[in-house]
Design a protein around this motif. Structure first.
Motif, PDB file in Angstrom:
ATOM      1  N   ARG A 168      -4.673   9.929   6.523  1.00 34.41           N
ATOM      2  CA  ARG A 168      -4.210   9.464   5.217  1.00 34.41           C
ATOM      3  C   ARG A 168      -3.164   8.374   5.390  1.00 34.41           C
ATOM      4  NH1 ARG A 168      -0.293  14.304   3.022  1.00 34.41           N
ATOM      5  NH2 ARG A 168      -0.238  12.988   1.160  1.00 34.41           N
ATOM      6  N   ARG A 169      -2.915   7.660   4.317  1.00 35.86           N
ATOM      7  CA  ARG A 169      -1.866   6.645   4.261  1.00 35.86           C
ATOM      8  C   ARG A 169      -2.076   5.497   5.228  1.00 35.86           C
ATOM      9  NH1 ARG A 169       3.357  10.725   3.586  1.00 35.86           N
ATOM     10  NH2 ARG A 169       2.775  11.462   1.524  1.00 35.86           N
ATOM     11  N   TYR A 188       0.832  -1.199   0.000  1.00 33.65           N
ATOM     12  CA  TYR A 188       0.000   0.000   0.000  1.00 33.65           C
ATOM     13  C   TYR A 188       0.871   1.256   0.000  1.00 33.65           C
ATOM     14  CZ  TYR A 188      -3.846   3.133   0.961  1.00 33.65           C
ATOM     15  OH  TYR A 188      -4.763   4.145   0.854  1.00 33.65           O
ATOM     16  N   TRP A 209       4.821  10.630  -1.795  1.00 31.51           N
ATOM     17  CA  TRP A 209       5.155  11.285  -3.065  1.00 31.51           C
ATOM     18  C   TRP A 209       6.183  12.383  -2.900  1.00 31.51           C
ATOM     19  CZ3 TRP A 209       3.971  16.064  -5.591  1.00 31.51           C
ATOM     20  CH2 TRP A 209       3.311  17.004  -4.811  1.00 31.51           C
ATOM     21  N   HIS A 213       1.444   6.453  -7.036  1.00 37.69           N
ATOM     22  CA  HIS A 213       0.252   7.162  -7.528  1.00 37.69           C
ATOM     23  C   HIS A 213       0.463   8.667  -7.483  1.00 37.69           C
ATOM     24  CE1 HIS A 213      -3.913   8.571  -7.798  1.00 37.69           C
ATOM     25  NE2 HIS A 213      -3.720   9.216  -6.663  1.00 37.69           N
ATOM     26  N   HIS A 219      -7.521  16.582  -3.929  1.00 38.76           N
ATOM     27  CA  HIS A 219      -8.041  15.945  -5.142  1.00 38.76           C
ATOM     28  C   HIS A 219      -9.100  16.824  -5.801  1.00 38.76           C
ATOM     29  CE1 HIS A 219      -6.047  12.265  -3.724  1.00 38.76           C
ATOM     30  NE2 HIS A 219      -6.027  11.959  -5.003  1.00 38.76           N
TER      31      HIS A 219
HETATM   32  C1  HEM Z   1      -8.843   9.527 -10.601  1.00 36.44           C
HETATM   33  C2  HEM Z   1      -9.198   9.460  -9.403  1.00 36.44           C
HETATM   34  C3  HEM Z   1      -8.278   9.437  -8.216  1.00 36.44           C
HETATM   35  C4  HEM Z   1      -8.495   8.644  -7.130  1.00 36.44           C
HETATM   36  C5  HEM Z   1      -9.638   7.677  -6.917  1.00 36.44           C
HETATM   37  C6  HEM Z   1      -7.426   8.902  -6.210  1.00 36.44           C
HETATM   38  C7  HEM Z   1      -7.280   8.266  -4.989  1.00 36.44           C
HETATM   39  C8  HEM Z   1      -6.243   8.465  -4.113  1.00 36.44           C
HETATM   40  C9  HEM Z   1      -6.031   7.727  -2.917  1.00 36.44           C
HETATM   41  C10 HEM Z   1      -6.922   6.599  -2.407  1.00 36.44           C
HETATM   42  C11 HEM Z   1      -4.901   8.211  -2.322  1.00 36.44           C
HETATM   43  C12 HEM Z   1      -4.250   7.695  -1.056  1.00 36.44           C
HETATM   44  C13 HEM Z   1      -4.766   8.290   0.179  1.00 36.44           C
HETATM   45  C14 HEM Z   1      -3.984   7.779   1.325  1.00 36.44           C
HETATM   46  O1  HEM Z   1      -4.063   6.584   1.629  1.00 36.44           O
HETATM   47  O2  HEM Z   1      -3.287   8.568   1.933  1.00 36.44           O
HETATM   48  C15 HEM Z   1      -4.410   9.261  -3.144  1.00 36.44           C
HETATM   49  C16 HEM Z   1      -3.288  10.010  -2.859  1.00 36.44           C
HETATM   50  C17 HEM Z   1      -2.793  10.997  -3.689  1.00 36.44           C
HETATM   51  N1  HEM Z   1      -3.302  11.391  -4.921  1.00 36.44           N
HETATM   52 FE1  HEM Z   1      -4.913  10.606  -5.840  1.00 36.44          FE
HETATM   53  N2  HEM Z   1      -6.577   9.828  -6.734  1.00 36.44           N
HETATM   54  C18 HEM Z   1      -7.067  10.191  -7.974  1.00 36.44           C
HETATM   55  C19 HEM Z   1      -6.513  11.123  -8.844  1.00 36.44           C
HETATM   56  C20 HEM Z   1      -5.406  11.908  -8.557  1.00 36.44           C
HETATM   57  C21 HEM Z   1      -4.898  12.940  -9.415  1.00 36.44           C
HETATM   58  C22 HEM Z   1      -5.472  13.318 -10.772  1.00 36.44           C
HETATM   59  C23 HEM Z   1      -3.811  13.485  -8.784  1.00 36.44           C
HETATM   60  C24 HEM Z   1      -2.878  14.596  -9.227  1.00 36.44           C
HETATM   61  C25 HEM Z   1      -2.925  15.302 -10.271  1.00 36.44           C
HETATM   62  C26 HEM Z   1      -3.645  12.795  -7.536  1.00 36.44           C
HETATM   63  C27 HEM Z   1      -2.654  13.074  -6.612  1.00 36.44           C
HETATM   64  C28 HEM Z   1      -2.501  12.401  -5.415  1.00 36.44           C
HETATM   65  C29 HEM Z   1      -1.442  12.669  -4.459  1.00 36.44           C
HETATM   66  C30 HEM Z   1      -0.325  13.720  -4.625  1.00 36.44           C
HETATM   67  C31 HEM Z   1      -1.618  11.789  -3.390  1.00 36.44           C
HETATM   68  C32 HEM Z   1      -0.772  11.701  -2.128  1.00 36.44           C
HETATM   69  C33 HEM Z   1       0.175  10.555  -2.190  1.00 36.44           C
HETATM   70  C34 HEM Z   1       0.913  10.426  -0.895  1.00 36.44           C
HETATM   71  O3  HEM Z   1       0.265  10.333   0.158  1.00 36.44           O
HETATM   72  O4  HEM Z   1       2.160  10.420  -0.939  1.00 36.44           O
HETATM   73  N3  HEM Z   1      -4.631  11.841  -7.421  1.00 36.44           N
HETATM   74  N4  HEM Z   1      -5.248   9.392  -4.248  1.00 36.44           N
END
Ligand code: HEM
Ligand code: CU
Lengths: 652, 101, 199
Positions: free
Chosen positions: A477-478, A95, A166, A102, A417
């Motif tokens: 988160r996370r 995870y 990230w 991602h 988001h």
């Molecule tokens: C298309 C639908 C998307 C879904 C369903 C989605 C879902 C998620 C989920 C489930 C997480 C992890 C949350 C966690 O456990 O902390 C996450 C983190 C993140 N998402 Fe998305 N996401 C989507 C699109 C995007 C897009 C388009 C971007 C940027 C342009 C993006 C940028 C990020 C970033 C920067 C993180 C943080 C990662 C981290 O914690 O290091 N996401 N997203």
């Protein structure tokens, strides 16, 4: 090497074996296709060595859509894992890797190249130029991005993915916290593509400043061009910071230095400070061009001049500079002094003002306009409420004391988001639909597009609204799983369903593209939307040299003015004689040099010094070879221009 | 045609070199002799460094020349603001941490 | 038909000239930001010696003063080279560039000796945060200088081969700008690292 080789290929997970097999099959398929149809020469001449901004733009576009797919699959895997409590679909380590890849992929390998695709395809056409200021460097930027992304994605099957988030905060991302090569993949993948992004920033800034069509004053430039200008300014000041930060992290890992380590006097918070000095402006880098796109679309489809042009320009320029002064709001909870937090809370709220101004301008432009509900317009309209909510929750987060409550909760996840998808992705998609006919000469099918639009949008709210609630309920988160007793299960289930709806939306879009290639409405006029700016004054797709005659610009909305007052390209048969056109020659060096960077990055990732040095030497040789080249340009003869123009129906 | 890209004369280079020599020797002397208290000395040598930077920008790098509008000068000015923000901002934000260490 | 082609040519050449210069200036601004970050890290970490030797004990006034003067002199001679180019004298141009490269080489040589000596005294990049930030800041500058030396040599070979023409002129101008810039950065290394260090 024995120990390292054992861990070389990622093993143990059926998901990964499945991915391995599909990657190998795809690669073999491509190789067989190219060989069977004797396309290798074509690939090399037309694409790998091209310096044509339009083709480079298309390559950026294809890569970014692939990366949207990869990042999207990551997102769906995470949502599947979180749908129900106590799931063991993914292990905690897995995870961690997935949210890291991602986030990194979505921002650096999806949003950035998507944005550069639009820069490349639109900017020279919109300012009436035949190419960018440095076509060779432009090709270099693309290939650096490409090989950087390749290196990053390689970690999936070789060596193991990074897992420190990230932004990879130390001490976790230091050698002691992440001993494997995954973190090095992260560093070099981003580093290599980051150099390309910086070069693109310089390239388009100079292009816009120096290569505008005769007569086009700065205050007559289309708003998309202005937005790119402001975004480039931010790139120029932000990306070097990223370069240094990652380089220092590598110095720590490679030479055993103590810059960000927790021992030896190092200061991990300095990393956090530096990375956000890039990270916050980065958000504006990707959102400003989206603002520009919305402005073009709103004005075109309301058939009106944009309301408050000057205030639009000023607000974008203010955002691009002010965006540099807010970075601390990402670590209010670190515990810097109260005065520090207050200062940055105020700058953060201040930046909301120009953004608000823009939204009012769009609304006023639409007010009493004759609005046509085309696909680009739909995505624009969907953006406004989405961004308003995202902005409001952002201001809630900017209040430093409150941030202690929301920090690192699902409230934050939902907020960013909302701005990233609602602001950035919707914007780029709107731009894609808008300029698609200019790129390929046909429109994208409307019916399938509406299905895609509605599934994306409904999916978006279903996915992220419950996450605000989850944030209030204390979900951080996370976390990779949770228990029944938390009461989070129903919200998470709904959220996952929404994520899959968005996935279906993406599938609709792929189908839409494939369908429209065969059945899409052809654009024979070059001006399918009754546009206002110069890119619509030439045929679709644009000929190799863009403009047979450089347009003379007399006002803003130049093409609209030409059409209404019947001059310039609007009266083709009155055009002057043609003159030979000066163009840059293709070159294989950008591809080869970036490939050498890839080798160097790969070697340094595994700390195979020999490979690393060999790669860097290759880079040096390519640089020298380029420096010694002399005949790097040529002229298109008049006859060829005549032939092309008449085949496009432009010579009467 | 290339006349606007003037690259200075022998005089400007020699003057620039002399000024730079003086502005190198002066802070060195100030520091070795401990002429002032530490805080004042720090400010003084930093100011002298900035002065030398300006001298070299004008006498060696000829920033005043070139086509108008002088975008490169605007870029440099904005760059100076950013450099200041990065360095001073980091020190300001990080003071908290160094007190802890 | 040949007539418009020639005037077009001149027009384009002229433009590309000023483009390259502007682009290079902007590149220099980005390089300033790179150094600004390294300076910021140094400023924050310079007291974090983890109980080891400080700058006052490690830096040698004679050594860094020599480095400073050599680099300043090379900046001056690269200016003289571009003057010679203005006058169209290939011999003097190559001569001054050679002097510049030799001065640059001795600068790098001195720096390497300094680093090696420090390392042999147990003050290496991995010793503590202060030294890590010192070596990355000064080392990055040193790498820039080394890169500039290779670049300048390449330009000299081209002048030897093609003489002074529009292409080589542009190259000398740009590499000269780069070289001056490196001396400007050094002023701050001299002041912030060395002078403040021995104060
Ligand atoms: C298309 C639908 C998307 C879904 C369903 C989605 C879902 C998620 C989920 C489930 C997480 C992890 C949350 C966690 O456990 O902390 C996450 C983190 C993140 N998402 Fe998305 N996401 C989507 C699109 C995007 C897009 C388009 C971007 C940027 C342009 C993006 C940028 C990020 C970033 C920067 C993180 C943080 C990662 C981290 O914690 O290091 N996401 N997203
Ligand atoms: Cu931010």
């Amino acid at each position: 090497m024995g120990e390292k080789a054992k861990g070389f290929f990622v093993t143990g997970d059926p998901l990964i074996y499945g991915a391995d097999v599909s990657i190998i099959i795809t690669l073999l398929g491509i190789l067989v296709f190219l060989t069977y149809f004797k396309k290798w020469g074509w690939l090399w001449r037309e694409w790998l060595t091209t310096v044509d901004h339009k083709k480079i733009g298309i390559m950026y576009l294809v890569s970014s859509l692939l990366m949207l797919f990869r990042g999207g699959v990551d997102a769906l895997l995470m949502r599947m894992q979180l749908a129900m409590p106590n799931t063991h679909f993914l292990q905690s380590q897995h995870y961690n890797e997935i949210f890291t890849t991602h986030g990194t992929i979505m921002i650096l390998f999806m949003a950035m190249p998507f944005m550069f695709a639009l820069f490349n395809i639109v900017i020279p056409l919109q300012i009436g130029a035949r190419d960018v200021a440095y076509p060779f460097l432009n090709a270099m930027s693309f290939w650096l991005f490409f090989f950087g992304a390749l290196l990053f994605n390689l970690s999936f099957v070789i060596g193991g993915s990074p897992d420190a988030g990230w932004l990879s905060y130390p001490p976790l991302s230091e050698l002691a916290g992440s001993p494997g090569p995954g973190q090095n993949f992260y560093i070099w993948g981003i580093q290599i593509s980051g150099i390309g992004s910086l070069a693109t920033g310089i390239n388009f800034l100079v292009t816009i400043l120096k290569m505008r069509a005769p007569g086009m004053k700065l205050m007559q430039m289309p708003l998309f061009t202005w937005s790119v200008l402001s975004s480039c300014i931010t790139i120029i000041f932000a990306f070097p910071v990223l370069t240094v930060t990652l380089a220092l992290l590598f110095v720590d890992r490679f030479f055993g230095a103590h810059i960000f380590t927790a021992t030896g006097g190092g200061n991990p918070m300095m990393y956090v400070n530096l990375i956000w000095m890039w990270g916050h402006p980065e958000v504006y880098i990707v959102v400003l061009p989206a603002f520009g796109i919305y402005s073009e679309i709103v004005s075109t489809f309301s058939k009106k001049k944009i309301f408050g042009y000057k205030s639009m320009v000023f607000s974008m320029m203010i955002i691009s500079v002010l965006g540099y002064f807010t970075w601390v709001h990402h670590f209010f909870t670190m515990g810097a002094g109260a005065d520090v937090n207050t200062f940055f809370a105020i700058t953060t709220m201040a930046i909301g003002i120009p953004t608000g101004v823009k939204i009012f301008n769009w609304l006023f432009t639409m007010f009493r306009g004759r609005i046509s509900m085309t696909q680009p317009m739909l995505w624009t309209l969907a953006f406004i409420p989405c961004f308003l909510v995202g902005g409001a929750t952002g201001v809630m987060l900017a209040a430093a004391p409150a941030d202690y409550q929301y920090h690192n909760s699902y409230f934050l996840i939902a907020h960013f988001h909302q701005t990233l998808i609602g602001g950035v992705v919707f914007g780029y998609l709107a731009g894609l639909y808008y300029w698609w006919p200019k790129m390929f000469g046909f429109k994208l099918n409307d019916r399938i597009g509406k299905w895609a639009f509605w599934t994306w949008n409904i999916g978006f709210y279903v996915c992220f609204m419950p996450q605000y609630a989850l944030g209030f309920m204390g979900m951080t988160r996370r976390v990779y799983t949770y228990g029944w007793d938390m009461g989070w299960a129903p919200y998470n289930m709904v959220s996952t369903a929404g994520a899959f709806l968005m996935g279906i939306g993406f599938v609709f879009q792929v189908w839409q593209i494939l369908y429209s290639i065969k059945h899409g409405e052809r654009d024979l006029t070059g001006d399918p939307w009754n546009g206002r700016t110069l890119e619509w004054s030439i045929p679709s797709p644009a000929p190799h040299y863009n403009f047979a005659h450089l347009p003379e610009v007399k006002s803003d909305d130049a093409w609209w003015d030409m059409k209404n007052h019947r001059y310039g390209a609007a009266v083709p048969n009155k055009m002057k004689e043609y003159a030979p056109i000066h163009m840059p020659k293709n070159s294989g060096i950008p591809f080869l040099m970036s490939a050498c960077w890839f080798v160097a990055g790969f070697g340094l990732t595994f700390e195979w010094i020999g490979v690393g040095i060999a790669g860097l030497a290759g880079v040096g040789i390519c640089l020298l070879a380029r420096s010694f080249q002399r005949n790097t340009d040529y002229y298109i003869p008049v006859d060829e221009i005549k032939a092309t123009e008449s085949s496009l129906g432009r010579v009467v | 045609m290339h006349s606007h890209e003037n690259h200075g004369s022998a005089k400007t280079y020699i003057l620039g070199f002399l000024f730079s020599l003086i502005l190198t020797a002066l802070p060195l002397w100030l520091v070795i002799q401990h002429v002032m208290n530490k805080a004042l000395l720090t400010v003084a040598i930093l100011l002298i460094a900035v002065l030398q930077l300006i001298i070299q920008f004008f006498f060696f790098m000829h920033i005043g020349e070139g086509e108008k509008p002088r975008y490169h000068v605007m870029a440099l000015i904005l760059g100076a603001v950013m450099v200041f923000t990065i360095v001073a901002g980091s020190i300001w934000i990080m003071t908290f941490n160094s007190q802890v260490h | 038909m040949a007539q418009p082609a020639i005037s077009m040519d001149a027009h384009q050449e002229h433009h590309h000239d000023t483009f390259k210069l502007l682009g290079f200036w902007i590149f220099l601004v980005t390089d300033c930001i790179i150094f600004a970050c390294l300076f910021a890290v140094y400023a924050v970490l310079r007291t974090h010696t983890d109980g080891d030797l400080t700058g006052r004990e490690l830096f040698e006034v004679k050594g860094f003063t020599a480095e400073t003067l050599i680099l300043l002199a090379s900046s001056f001679t690269s200016g003289l080279a571009s003057l010679a180019m203005q006058k169209g004298s290939k011999k003097h141009l190559l001569g001054w560039l050679t002097v510049t490269v030799l001065l640059g080489l001795s600068f790098v040589g001195l720096e390497i000796t300094e680093f090696a000596k420090m390392a042999s005294e147990g003050a290496a990049i991995s010793t503590n945060a202060f030294l890590s930030s010192f070596f990355t800041l000064v080392g990055t500058h040193g790498l820039h200088v080394s890169f500039g030396l290779i670049w300048m040599t390449g330009v000299m070979v081209q002048i030897g081969r093609y003489g002074i023409d529009a292409h080589t002129k542009e190259k000398v101008t740009i590499v000269g700008l780069y070289w001056h810039f490196l001396d400007v950065v050094w002023i701050f290394i001299f002041t912030v690292v060395y002078l403040l260090g021995v104060m």
